[in-house]
Structures are given as structure tokens and as C-alpha cells.
Design an enzyme around this catalytic site. Structure first.
Site, PDB file in Angstrom:
ATOM      1  N   HIS A  17       0.859  -1.219   0.000  1.00 46.98           N
ATOM      2  CA  HIS A  17       0.000   0.000   0.000  1.00 46.98           C
ATOM      3  C   HIS A  17       0.874   1.240   0.000  1.00 46.98           C
ATOM      4  CE1 HIS A  17      -3.296   2.723   1.331  1.00 46.98           C
ATOM      5  NE2 HIS A  17      -4.058   1.822   0.765  1.00 46.98           N
ATOM      6  N   GLY A  49      -6.136   4.336   5.338  1.00 46.93           N
ATOM      7  CA  GLY A  49      -7.064   5.092   6.170  1.00 46.93           C
ATOM      8  C   GLY A  49      -7.678   4.271   7.281  1.00 46.93           C
ATOM      9  N   VAL A  50      -7.979   3.002   6.995  1.00 48.17           N
ATOM     10  CA  VAL A  50      -8.592   2.165   8.031  1.00 48.17           C
ATOM     11  C   VAL A  50      -7.648   1.942   9.205  1.00 48.17           C
ATOM     12  CG1 VAL A  50     -10.241   1.030   6.498  1.00 48.17           C
ATOM     13  CG2 VAL A  50      -7.990   0.029   6.826  1.00 48.17           C
TER      14      VAL A  50
END
Length: 156
Positions: free
Chosen positions: A54, A63-64
Site C-alpha cells: 500500500h 485510512g482504516v
């Protein structure tokens, strides 16, 4: 009467929440004001496993995982206030609302996560929080989240 703790270092964090590498996402919690508010600190480093995929060549913290780091901050804040060290407290997400992402978080950043309790009280199972994560004073993420504090494991 016990003196109120204002900071939780990594050793205390690991005594309050069960998360471990690679999913322990907060290094320290400071400015703890009972179970009302606190500030988590996450030193973002290139050797974190999510950066392999990522994204290759452009590492960005998902973001999570930023929202999860805010939730871990909230759990440590409440766990510190309720003296939950070594009591096997588990915390489960129930909802994530109004999540917005404003800035990329990359290796080398220091992520500061200010969380505030909007609903919850000692002895209660369901807690709601508001969180804002920043890097160098610039907002990276904001979200509201609800969690269930499972204290039954601590009673065994």
C-alpha cells in the site's frame, strides 16, 4: 486516592489492550484526562508491513489503520482511567461514522490522534468517541466511532 495517570507508555499500553505487532498502532498516549480525552502518538515507519502493498514505490498508511489507531488510543485512554491494566479488556468496533481523510500519512510522519469521549461512563459497555488525527498540525483524518468494552474477560 490514586494519582491520575496522564501518560501511557508502550509497556502500559500492552498491559491494557491485547494488540501486538503488526497491529499495535499506537506508541504512546499523552494528555489523558480521565476517560474524557487523550492524545495518541504513532511514529510511522517504513518497516510496517502494510507499506509493502500500500503502495509499492509510494507508501501510504491505509485510512482504516488510521481509524484503528484512533480507536486504540481511545481504548488505552478509557483503560487507563478505569485501571484496566492486566485485566484482559477487549474492545470491539460497533460503528465508524463520518470518516474523512484529508492528508496522506507516510513513513517518517508523527501521527497525533486526539480522541474525545462523546458517550460512555464507567461500568457502561458501549462508548462513543470523536477523533481527529493530524501530522504537523494538518488534519489527516477525522471520524466518529462506537465501541463495546468487553469487561467480562477481566472478571475471569
Amino acid at each position: 486516592m490514586t494519582e491520575q495517570l496522564l501518560t501511557a507508555d508502550i509497556a502500559l499500553i500492552q498491559r491494557i489492550i491485547p494488540h501486538r505487532y503488526p497491529f499495535l498502532l499506537v506508541d504512546k498516549v499523552v494528555d489523558i484526562d480521565g476517560f474524557q480525552s487523550g492524545c495518541g502518538i504513532k511514529n510511522v515507519t517504513m518497516n510496517e508491513p502494510h507499506f509493502q502493498g500500500h503502495f509499492p514505490g509510494k507508501p501510504i498508511m491505509p485510512g482504516v489503520t488510521i481509524v484503528e489507531a484512533m480507536a486504540q488510543t481511545a481504548a488505552v485512554m478509557v483503560g487507563t482511567a478505569l485501571d484496566m491494566a492486566d485485566k484482559n479488556m477487549l474492545v470491539y468496533f460497533m460503528a465508524i461514522d463520518k470518516a474523512k481523510f484529508r492528508r496522506m500519512v507516510v513513513p517518517g510522519d508523527i501521527l497525533k490522534m486526539n480522541v474525545t469521549t462523546t458517550r460512555g461512563k464507567p461500568g457502561g459497555k458501549v462508548w462513543k468517541f470523536s477523533g481527529v488525527a493530524t501530522v504537523d498540525g494538518e488534519m489527516a483524518c477525522e471520524a466518529e466511532f462506537t465501541a463495546m468494552m468487553d469487561l467480562s474477560a477481566s472478571q475471569e
